[in-house]
Design a protein around this motif. Sequence first.
Motif, PDB file in Angstrom:
ATOM      1  N   PRO A  87       0.821  -1.215   0.000  1.00  0.00           N
ATOM      2  CA  PRO A  87       0.000   0.000   0.000  1.00  0.00           C
ATOM      3  C   PRO A  87       0.855   1.265   0.000  1.00  0.00           C
ATOM      4  CG  PRO A  87      -0.833  -1.582   1.602  1.00  0.00           C
ATOM      5  CD  PRO A  87       0.485  -2.121   1.119  1.00  0.00           C
ATOM      6  N   VAL A  88       0.394   2.277  -0.730  1.00  0.00           N
ATOM      7  CA  VAL A  88       1.065   3.570  -0.732  1.00  0.00           C
ATOM      8  C   VAL A  88       1.091   4.107   0.692  1.00  0.00           C
ATOM      9  CG1 VAL A  88       0.895   5.967  -1.517  1.00  0.00           C
ATOM     10  CG2 VAL A  88       0.424   4.098  -3.102  1.00  0.00           C
ATOM     11  N   GLY A  89       2.246   4.618   1.099  1.00  0.00           N
ATOM     12  CA  GLY A  89       2.367   5.194   2.432  1.00  0.00           C
ATOM     13  C   GLY A  89       2.822   4.219   3.505  1.00  0.00           C
ATOM     14  N   GLN A  90       2.970   2.935   3.147  1.00  0.00           N
ATOM     15  CA  GLN A  90       3.414   1.943   4.134  1.00  0.00           C
ATOM     16  C   GLN A  90       4.901   1.679   3.969  1.00  0.00           C
ATOM     17  OE1 GLN A  90       1.085  -1.730   4.619  1.00  0.00           O
ATOM     18  NE2 GLN A  90       3.007  -2.870   4.705  1.00  0.00           N
ATOM     19  N   GLY A  91       5.682   1.998   4.995  1.00  0.00           N
ATOM     20  CA  GLY A  91       7.106   1.715   4.964  1.00  0.00           C
ATOM     21  C   GLY A  91       7.363   0.217   4.960  1.00  0.00           C
ATOM     22  N   VAL A  92       8.395  -0.209   4.257  1.00  0.00           N
ATOM     23  CA  VAL A  92       8.637  -1.647   4.118  1.00  0.00           C
ATOM     24  C   VAL A  92      10.143  -1.906   3.972  1.00  0.00           C
ATOM     25  CG1 VAL A  92       8.362  -1.599   1.599  1.00  0.00           C
ATOM     26  CG2 VAL A  92       7.896  -3.715   2.850  1.00  0.00           C
ATOM     27  N   CYS A  93      10.588  -3.044   4.476  1.00  0.00           N
ATOM     28  CA  CYS A  93      11.967  -3.498   4.286  1.00  0.00           C
ATOM     29  C   CYS A  93      12.021  -4.386   3.053  1.00  0.00           C
ATOM     30  CB  CYS A  93      12.456  -4.304   5.489  1.00  0.00           C
ATOM     31  SG  CYS A  93      12.248  -3.492   7.072  1.00  0.00           S
ATOM     32  N   GLY A  94      13.167  -4.359   2.384  1.00  0.00           N
ATOM     33  CA  GLY A  94      13.322  -5.189   1.203  1.00  0.00           C
ATOM     34  C   GLY A  94      13.089  -6.653   1.477  1.00  0.00           C
ATOM     35  N   ASP A  95      13.523  -7.122   2.645  1.00  0.00           N
ATOM     36  CA  ASP A  95      13.384  -8.549   2.980  1.00  0.00           C
ATOM     37  C   ASP A  95      11.931  -8.967   3.195  1.00  0.00           C
ATOM     38  OD1 ASP A  95      16.090  -8.500   2.876  1.00  0.00           O
ATOM     39  OD2 ASP A  95      16.425  -8.642   5.038  1.00  0.00           O
ATOM     40  N   GLU A  96      11.038  -7.980   3.408  1.00  0.00           N
ATOM     41  CA  GLU A  96       9.622  -8.289   3.620  1.00  0.00           C
ATOM     42  C   GLU A  96       8.893  -8.567   2.313  1.00  0.00           C
ATOM     43  OE1 GLU A  96       7.653  -6.055   7.153  1.00  0.00           O
ATOM     44  OE2 GLU A  96       9.016  -4.607   6.219  1.00  0.00           O
ATOM     45  N   CYS A 119      26.071  -2.397   0.565  1.00  0.00           N
ATOM     46  CA  CYS A 119      24.896  -2.455   1.424  1.00  0.00           C
ATOM     47  C   CYS A 119      24.270  -3.849   1.375  1.00  0.00           C
ATOM     48  CB  CYS A 119      23.868  -1.401   0.995  1.00  0.00           C
ATOM     49  SG  CYS A 119      24.415   0.305   1.350  1.00  0.00           S
ATOM     50  N   GLU A 120      23.380  -4.109   2.334  1.00  0.00           N
ATOM     51  CA  GLU A 120      22.755  -5.423   2.452  1.00  0.00           C
ATOM     52  C   GLU A 120      21.285  -5.440   2.048  1.00  0.00           C
ATOM     53  OE1 GLU A 120      24.089  -8.322   3.078  1.00  0.00           O
ATOM     54  OE2 GLU A 120      26.104  -7.510   3.343  1.00  0.00           O
ATOM     55  N   THR A 121      20.595  -4.363   2.307  1.00  0.00           N
ATOM     56  CA  THR A 121      19.170  -4.329   1.989  1.00  0.00           C
ATOM     57  C   THR A 121      18.733  -2.877   1.844  1.00  0.00           C
ATOM     58  OG1 THR A 121      16.994  -5.211   2.611  1.00  0.00           O
ATOM     59  CG2 THR A 121      18.341  -4.272   4.381  1.00  0.00           C
ATOM     60  N   SER A 122      17.431  -2.671   1.721  1.00  0.00           N
ATOM     61  CA  SER A 122      16.894  -1.323   1.571  1.00  0.00           C
ATOM     62  C   SER A 122      15.592  -1.200   2.340  1.00  0.00           C
ATOM     63  CB  SER A 122      16.650  -1.015   0.083  1.00  0.00           C
ATOM     64  OG  SER A 122      16.124   0.285  -0.080  1.00  0.00           O
ATOM     65  N   ILE A 123      15.306   0.023   2.794  1.00  0.00           N
ATOM     66  CA  ILE A 123      14.041   0.353   3.438  1.00  0.00           C
ATOM     67  C   ILE A 123      13.406   1.444   2.604  1.00  0.00           C
ATOM     68  CG2 ILE A 123      12.946   1.143   5.568  1.00  0.00           C
ATOM     69  CD1 ILE A 123      16.283   0.493   6.338  1.00  0.00           C
ATOM     70  N   GLY A 124      12.108   1.370   2.357  1.00  0.00           N
ATOM     71  CA  GLY A 124      11.510   2.394   1.507  1.00  0.00           C
ATOM     72  C   GLY A 124      10.023   2.543   1.702  1.00  0.00           C
ATOM     73  N   VAL A 125       9.467   3.548   0.988  1.00  0.00           N
ATOM     74  CA  VAL A 125       8.036   3.791   1.021  1.00  0.00           C
ATOM     75  C   VAL A 125       7.624   4.418  -0.305  1.00  0.00           C
ATOM     76  CG1 VAL A 125       8.299   6.075   2.095  1.00  0.00           C
ATOM     77  CG2 VAL A 125       6.140   4.828   2.324  1.00  0.00           C
ATOM     78  N   GLY A 154       8.906   1.637   9.932  1.00  0.00           N
ATOM     79  CA  GLY A 154       7.828   2.314  10.641  1.00  0.00           C
ATOM     80  C   GLY A 154       7.991   3.821  10.608  1.00  0.00           C
ATOM     81  N   ARG A 155       9.237   4.287  10.682  1.00  0.00           N
ATOM     82  CA  ARG A 155       9.511   5.728  10.601  1.00  0.00           C
ATOM     83  C   ARG A 155       9.127   6.264   9.219  1.00  0.00           C
ATOM     84  NH1 ARG A 155      13.981   5.480  12.905  1.00  0.00           N
ATOM     85  NH2 ARG A 155      15.325   5.117  11.107  1.00  0.00           N
ATOM     86  N   TYR A 156       9.370   5.480   8.172  1.00  0.00           N
ATOM     87  CA  TYR A 156       9.012   5.904   6.819  1.00  0.00           C
ATOM     88  C   TYR A 156       7.487   6.014   6.682  1.00  0.00           C
ATOM     89  CZ  TYR A 156      13.760   5.380   5.009  1.00  0.00           C
ATOM     90  OH  TYR A 156      15.091   5.532   4.761  1.00  0.00           O
ATOM     91  N   THR A 157       6.757   5.133   7.372  1.00  0.00           N
ATOM     92  CA  THR A 157       5.296   5.214   7.346  1.00  0.00           C
ATOM     93  C   THR A 157       4.830   6.533   7.959  1.00  0.00           C
ATOM     94  OG1 THR A 157       5.112   2.794   7.519  1.00  0.00           O
ATOM     95  CG2 THR A 157       3.172   4.087   8.128  1.00  0.00           C
ATOM     96  N   ILE A 158       5.514   6.980   9.008  1.00  0.00           N
ATOM     97  CA  ILE A 158       5.182   8.261   9.648  1.00  0.00           C
ATOM     98  C   ILE A 158       5.462   9.423   8.700  1.00  0.00           C
ATOM     99  CG2 ILE A 158       5.821   9.831  11.527  1.00  0.00           C
ATOM    100  CD1 ILE A 158       6.402   7.301  13.222  1.00  0.00           C
ATOM    101  N   LEU A 159       6.565   9.340   7.951  1.00  0.00           N
ATOM    102  CA  LEU A 159       6.964  10.429   7.046  1.00  0.00           C
ATOM    103  C   LEU A 159       6.076  10.526   5.809  1.00  0.00           C
ATOM    104  CD1 LEU A 159      10.867  10.031   7.004  1.00  0.00           C
ATOM    105  CD2 LEU A 159       9.500  11.611   8.383  1.00  0.00           C
ATOM    106  N   ALA A 160       5.535   9.399   5.363  1.00  0.00           N
ATOM    107  CA  ALA A 160       4.857   9.335   4.059  1.00  0.00           C
ATOM    108  C   ALA A 160       3.745  10.372   3.872  1.00  0.00           C
ATOM    109  CB  ALA A 160       4.332   7.928   3.815  1.00  0.00           C
ATOM    110  N   PRO A 161       2.791  10.529   4.803  1.00  0.00           N
ATOM    111  CA  PRO A 161       1.721  11.514   4.554  1.00  0.00           C
ATOM    112  C   PRO A 161       2.230  12.940   4.481  1.00  0.00           C
ATOM    113  CG  PRO A 161       1.573  10.606   6.786  1.00  0.00           C
ATOM    114  CD  PRO A 161       2.572   9.780   6.048  1.00  0.00           C
ATOM    115  N   HIS A 162       3.302  13.243   5.206  1.00  0.00           N
ATOM    116  CA  HIS A 162       3.881  14.590   5.151  1.00  0.00           C
ATOM    117  C   HIS A 162       4.553  14.825   3.799  1.00  0.00           C
ATOM    118  CE1 HIS A 162       3.064  15.203   9.423  1.00  0.00           C
ATOM    119  NE2 HIS A 162       3.507  13.969   9.625  1.00  0.00           N
TER     120      HIS A 162
END
Length: 367
Positions: A87-96, A119-125, A154-162
Amino acid sequence: MLQSKDASSELIDLIYGSLFGECDWQDFLDRVAQTSPNGKAALHYHDLASPVAHVPYVSGFSRTEVDQFSSHFAAVNPWIPRLSFVPVGQGVCGDEIFPREDLLKSEFYNDWLKGQAQCETSIGVSIIREETRTFVLSTCTSSADPDFNKEAAGRYTILAPHLKRAFDFIRKRDLLAPERQTTQTLFDSIGVGLIYVSEHGRARQWNKSAEALMAAGFPMHVAPSGKLELQCEKSTAVLDFLTSRKGVQTTPHTAIAKGKDKASYRITLLRLQSDAFTEFLEGPTVAVIVEPMVATPLNERRDFLMEAYKLTATEIRIASSIASGHSPKEVAIADHISYETVRTHLRNIYSKLGVNSRVGLVALLMR
């Protein structure tokens, strides 16, 4: 590294600071990168219909790493196709979204993520998703700790709406910019149509004169999909190129087209210089300028010119076009006659009017 709660608050402040000019988006990305071990952050744009990624804002990546990713590794990145299922706005790790054991066997991991970026992985939104296009904030990190990375997601999920709110504001600010409103009004005052067209040929805004020209049968219209369609094949090809993210322009494109009323119009296509962040969100903006080849005020004096100076209908049309600022070559193209024929008509016009130059012609017709 910043603590989670403090990091979220500071990053939100930096989003709005970047929006209103108190800092810039590079400051925001630099802080994002600092929240993960060996963090390398990017704001990037992906179109699943294209193998090429667009990564205009980065922190920590070398130019070579970005170029390699954009031109090749984005196309083999196993995370990107799977973003559409998150879903748009949901932070996620690459491994997920892609098993780590499969990632470690991939070309993307071995030749770019680990091989180049270390690097080993990525976190994004995903911040915005439109059809096949997605705007993403992501950070590559050397951390393989799933708990730590999940907290970062989880922090990326907080940032997404802003971020979404900031991006929407930038789009509206660009569309309603005072200089654009002034230009539209100016073009309306002289009866010239002006249409702003963005990526994939979408007509974003047009003035009253453009609307009137389309209603009167000028060979263009805005399709239900929002795309501006021109009947001039050459201009259509140029517009498609200029509204792509590769469309560099050195000189304006001009062409002559006929409307349903058989009148001739000049089309000018000009790619505008946009704010870098606006272009990241909207793609390029092209101004489509449509102007009649014959000035309306002179048409209204047609009978007077024919009676007082014995000008023919063809001579009035050519004289009016020249007085409107068009060159003899443009007049020849519009009327489907040779350049020499236009010159012959001009000599006759000058003789009948008692002038010997284009300046004298304009001075007489415009008074």
